[in-house]
Design a protein around this motif. Structure first.
Motif, PDB file in Angstrom:
ATOM      1  N   GLY A   1       0.800  -1.216   0.000  1.00  0.00           N
ATOM      2  CA  GLY A   1       0.000   0.000   0.000  1.00  0.00           C
ATOM      3  C   GLY A   1       0.835   1.268   0.000  1.00  0.00           C
ATOM      4  N   ASP A   2       2.015   1.217   0.621  1.00  0.00           N
ATOM      5  CA  ASP A   2       2.880   2.391   0.691  1.00  0.00           C
ATOM      6  C   ASP A   2       3.814   2.521  -0.508  1.00  0.00           C
ATOM      7  OD1 ASP A   2       1.817   3.242   3.070  1.00  0.00           O
ATOM      8  OD2 ASP A   2       3.384   2.348   4.320  1.00  0.00           O
ATOM      9  N   ALA A   3       3.918   1.469  -1.309  1.00  0.00           N
ATOM     10  CA  ALA A   3       4.926   1.452  -2.375  1.00  0.00           C
ATOM     11  C   ALA A   3       4.421   2.154  -3.631  1.00  0.00           C
ATOM     12  CB  ALA A   3       5.293   0.006  -2.717  1.00  0.00           C
ATOM     13  N   ASP A   4       5.175   3.104  -4.095  1.00  0.00           N
ATOM     14  CA  ASP A   4       4.924   3.760  -5.379  1.00  0.00           C
ATOM     15  C   ASP A   4       6.276   3.981  -6.040  1.00  0.00           C
ATOM     16  OD1 ASP A   4       4.249   5.238  -7.571  1.00  0.00           O
ATOM     17  OD2 ASP A   4       3.002   6.691  -6.497  1.00  0.00           O
ATOM     18  N   LEU A   5       6.613   3.094  -6.973  1.00  0.00           N
ATOM     19  CA  LEU A   5       7.941   3.101  -7.582  1.00  0.00           C
ATOM     20  C   LEU A   5       7.929   3.687  -8.988  1.00  0.00           C
ATOM     21  CD1 LEU A   5       9.158  -0.435  -6.409  1.00  0.00           C
ATOM     22  CD2 LEU A   5       9.337   1.763  -5.228  1.00  0.00           C
ATOM     23  N   ARG A   6       6.863   4.367  -9.358  1.00  0.00           N
ATOM     24  CA  ARG A   6       6.763   4.885 -10.722  1.00  0.00           C
ATOM     25  C   ARG A   6       7.900   5.837 -11.063  1.00  0.00           C
ATOM     26  NH1 ARG A   6       0.416   6.413 -10.422  1.00  0.00           N
ATOM     27  NH2 ARG A   6       1.143   6.971  -8.322  1.00  0.00           N
ATOM     28  N   ALA A   7       8.317   6.639 -10.111  1.00  0.00           N
ATOM     29  CA  ALA A   7       9.388   7.602 -10.391  1.00  0.00           C
ATOM     30  C   ALA A   7      10.763   6.950 -10.483  1.00  0.00           C
ATOM     31  CB  ALA A   7       9.402   8.678  -9.301  1.00  0.00           C
ATOM     32  N   GLU A   8      10.864   5.673 -10.108  1.00  0.00           N
ATOM     33  CA  GLU A   8      12.161   4.997 -10.092  1.00  0.00           C
ATOM     34  C   GLU A   8      12.399   4.122 -11.315  1.00  0.00           C
ATOM     35  OE1 GLU A   8      13.362   3.288  -6.337  1.00  0.00           O
ATOM     36  OE2 GLU A   8      11.713   4.303  -5.305  1.00  0.00           O
ATOM     37  N   LEU A   9      11.406   3.983 -12.184  1.00  0.00           N
ATOM     38  CA  LEU A   9      11.541   3.048 -13.302  1.00  0.00           C
ATOM     39  C   LEU A   9      12.687   3.413 -14.232  1.00  0.00           C
ATOM     40  CD1 LEU A   9       7.808   2.367 -14.243  1.00  0.00           C
ATOM     41  CD2 LEU A   9       9.314   1.061 -12.727  1.00  0.00           C
ATOM     42  N   GLY A  10      12.945   4.683 -14.402  1.00  0.00           N
ATOM     43  CA  GLY A  10      14.006   5.107 -15.296  1.00  0.00           C
ATOM     44  C   GLY A  10      15.384   4.675 -14.850  1.00  0.00           C
TER      45      GLY A  10
ATOM     46  N   ASP B   1      -3.248  -3.250 -18.497  1.00  0.00           N
ATOM     47  CA  ASP B   1      -2.790  -1.896 -18.810  1.00  0.00           C
ATOM     48  C   ASP B   1      -1.784  -1.388 -17.782  1.00  0.00           C
ATOM     49  OD1 ASP B   1      -4.267  -1.764 -21.107  1.00  0.00           O
ATOM     50  OD2 ASP B   1      -5.867  -0.515 -20.268  1.00  0.00           O
ATOM     51  N   ASP B   2      -1.930  -1.818 -16.520  1.00  0.00           N
ATOM     52  CA  ASP B   2      -0.972  -1.400 -15.490  1.00  0.00           C
ATOM     53  C   ASP B   2       0.393  -2.041 -15.734  1.00  0.00           C
ATOM     54  OD1 ASP B   2      -3.087  -0.030 -14.442  1.00  0.00           O
ATOM     55  OD2 ASP B   2      -3.241  -1.201 -12.597  1.00  0.00           O
ATOM     56  N   SER B   3       0.385  -3.314 -16.126  1.00  0.00           N
ATOM     57  CA  SER B   3       1.646  -3.981 -16.443  1.00  0.00           C
ATOM     58  C   SER B   3       2.258  -3.405 -17.720  1.00  0.00           C
ATOM     59  CB  SER B   3       1.427  -5.486 -16.595  1.00  0.00           C
ATOM     60  OG  SER B   3       1.072  -6.070 -15.361  1.00  0.00           O
ATOM     61  N   ARG B   4       1.420  -3.040 -18.669  1.00  0.00           N
ATOM     62  CA  ARG B   4       1.921  -2.431 -19.906  1.00  0.00           C
ATOM     63  C   ARG B   4       2.595  -1.084 -19.589  1.00  0.00           C
ATOM     64  NH1 ARG B   4      -2.339  -2.819 -22.360  1.00  0.00           N
ATOM     65  NH2 ARG B   4      -1.944  -4.706 -23.569  1.00  0.00           N
ATOM     66  N   ALA B   5       1.994  -0.332 -18.690  1.00  0.00           N
ATOM     67  CA  ALA B   5       2.601   0.942 -18.289  1.00  0.00           C
ATOM     68  C   ALA B   5       3.945   0.714 -17.610  1.00  0.00           C
ATOM     69  CB  ALA B   5       1.658   1.702 -17.362  1.00  0.00           C
ATOM     70  N   LEU B   6       4.057  -0.359 -16.838  1.00  0.00           N
ATOM     71  CA  LEU B   6       5.332  -0.702 -16.226  1.00  0.00           C
ATOM     72  C   LEU B   6       6.385  -0.941 -17.302  1.00  0.00           C
ATOM     73  CD1 LEU B   6       7.126  -1.605 -13.816  1.00  0.00           C
ATOM     74  CD2 LEU B   6       6.114  -3.893 -14.072  1.00  0.00           C
ATOM     75  N   ALA B   7       6.038  -1.736 -18.294  1.00  0.00           N
ATOM     76  CA  ALA B   7       6.981  -2.027 -19.383  1.00  0.00           C
ATOM     77  C   ALA B   7       7.375  -0.756 -20.124  1.00  0.00           C
ATOM     78  CB  ALA B   7       6.375  -3.043 -20.340  1.00  0.00           C
ATOM     79  N   GLN B   8       6.413   0.126 -20.348  1.00  0.00           N
ATOM     80  CA  GLN B   8       6.707   1.363 -21.072  1.00  0.00           C
ATOM     81  C   GLN B   8       7.628   2.287 -20.282  1.00  0.00           C
ATOM     82  OE1 GLN B   8       2.685   2.680 -21.780  1.00  0.00           O
ATOM     83  NE2 GLN B   8       2.473   1.489 -23.680  1.00  0.00           N
ATOM     84  N   GLY B   9       7.627   2.138 -18.963  1.00  0.00           N
ATOM     85  CA  GLY B   9       8.473   2.983 -18.131  1.00  0.00           C
ATOM     86  C   GLY B   9       9.897   2.488 -17.988  1.00  0.00           C
ATOM     87  N   ILE B  10      10.182   1.275 -18.484  1.00  0.00           N
ATOM     88  CA  ILE B  10      11.522   0.690 -18.375  1.00  0.00           C
ATOM     89  C   ILE B  10      12.132   0.626 -19.771  1.00  0.00           C
ATOM     90  CG2 ILE B  10      12.859  -1.331 -17.691  1.00  0.00           C
ATOM     91  CD1 ILE B  10      10.560  -2.013 -15.749  1.00  0.00           C
ATOM     92  N   GLU B  11      13.230   1.287 -19.971  1.00  0.00           N
ATOM     93  CA  GLU B  11      13.830   1.366 -21.296  1.00  0.00           C
ATOM     94  C   GLU B  11      14.134  -0.021 -21.852  1.00  0.00           C
ATOM     95  OE1 GLU B  11      17.637   3.470 -23.570  1.00  0.00           O
ATOM     96  OE2 GLU B  11      17.298   3.783 -21.423  1.00  0.00           O
TER      97      GLU B  11
END
Length: 265
Positions: free
Chosen positions: A191-200, A220-230
Motif C-alpha cells: 500500500g505504501d509502495a509507489d515506484l513509478r518515479a524509479e523506473l528510469g 494496462d498497469d503492467s503495460r505501463a510498467l513495461a513502457q516505463g523501463i527502457e
C-alpha cells in the motif's frame, strides 16, 4: 528445510540445481499469500540451466513474521541479505505480483546485483493504499482464511480450478495457513509502495508479463510498467493472476527464452 538469520528474522529458502555449480543464479520471489512452492511447475526446467533460489518473503510461508508494517526497504534488505549470505554477487530475478514489485525495487535501487529481470503480474504501483489497509485489517482480525476464496477467484479462472482441483487445493491450503500479521505487514508495504518515479533507473534487460484476464493487476498497469523501463519486452498470456501456474508450460518457455537470449550489443 533451510533457514538463514537476516535483519533479525529467519528467512526460509530453497536451492535447486546445485549440481550446476558454475551456472548463473535465478532468484524467484512469491506473490502475496503464496509460499515458495508456487514455483513447483518451473523448477525442473529452471534448475536444468540455473542455480535456482526460492525464498519465502518475511511474514509468509515458513519465514518469520515480525510485527508489521513492512516496507519496500525491508524487502530489499532481506533479498540482498540472502544474496550475501549465499555468496551471490549477481542474479537474474523473477517475481510475480508482490514478488515482481520487489524486483522493480531491486532493479531500480540495486542494479549492480541484477542481471536480468522478469516482472510478472505486477506494476510500479499496485492499487490504492485504502484497499491494502482494509485487507491488512481483515487479515489481523479474521485471519487469512477469511480472504482465501475471494483471492483465489482473482488468481485462477474457473476453468483452471475445475481442471486442476488438486493444484488449486494445495495453493489454497498454503494461503489459509499464512500468518495473519505477516500477511498484513506485507499488505501495508504494498500500500505504501509507489515506484513509478524509479523506473528510469532500471538498466537490466527486463521482461514484463501479464495475464489478459488478470483482475488483480490489469494488463494496462503492467503495460505501463513495461513502457516505463527502457527496452523492456511485454508479453500477455491467456491467464488470470498466476500464469506460472495456470499457463505453466508457456510461462516457463517464455522466461527461459528471455533469460537465454543473447545480450543486445
Amino acid at each position: 528445510m533451510s533457514f538463514v538469520a537476516i535483519n533479525g528474522i529467519r528467512l526460509h529458502y530453497r536451492i535447486d540445481g546445485t549440481e550446476h555449480s558454475d551456472a548463473p543464479w535465478l532468484v524467484l520471489a512469491n506473490a502475496l499469500g503464496a509460499d515458495l512452492t508456487m514455483w513447483s511447475a518451473q523448477i525442473a526446467a529452471f534448475s536444468s540451466r540455473f542455480r535456482v533460489l526460492r525464498f519465502d518473503t518475511r511474514g509468509l510461508g515458513c519465514s518469520e513474521a515480525p510485527p508489521g508494517p513492512y516496507t519496500v526497504d525491508d524487502w530489499c534488505a532481506d533479498a540482498l541479505g540472502l544474496f550475501d549470505a549465499l555468496s551471490i554477487e549477481r542474479a537474474h530475478f523473477c517475481g510475480i505480483s508482490m514478488g515482481g514489485l520487489i524486483g522493480v525495487a531491486l532493479g531500480a535501487r540495486h542494479g549492480d546485483r541484477i542481471d536480468r529481470l522478469v516482472l510478472a503480474h505486477t506494476a510500479a504501483r499496485l492499487g490504492s493504499a485504502d484497499v491494502w489497509s482494509a485487507r491488512a485489517q481483515q487479515a489481523r482480525e479474521q485471519g487469512t482464511r477469511s480472504l482465501a476464496d475471494a483471492t483465489l477467484k482473482r488468481w485462477f479462472s474457473s476453468a483452471f480450478t475445475a481442471r486442476e482441483p488438486l493444484v488449486h487445493a494445495a495453493i489454497r491450503d498454503a494461503f489459509v495457513h499464512m500468518d495473519g500479521e505477516g500477511y498484513a505487514g506485507n499488505c501495508e508495504a504494498i500500500g505504501d509502495a509507489d515506484l513509478r518515479a524509479e523506473l528510469g533507473a532500471i538498466r537490466a534487460p527486463t521482461l514484463v508479463m501479464t495475464g489478459r484476464a488478470d483482475p488483480s493487476v490489469p494488463p494496462d498497469d503492467s503495460r505501463a510498467l513495461a513502457q516505463g523501463i527502457e527496452g523492456a519486452r511485454f508479453v500477455e498470456l491467456e491467464a488470470q493472476h498466476l500464469s506460472n501456474i495456470e499457463r505453466a508450460d508457456e510461462f516457463t518457455r517464455t522466461v527461459l527464452g528471455f533469460l537465454s537470449a543473447p545480450t543486445s550489443p
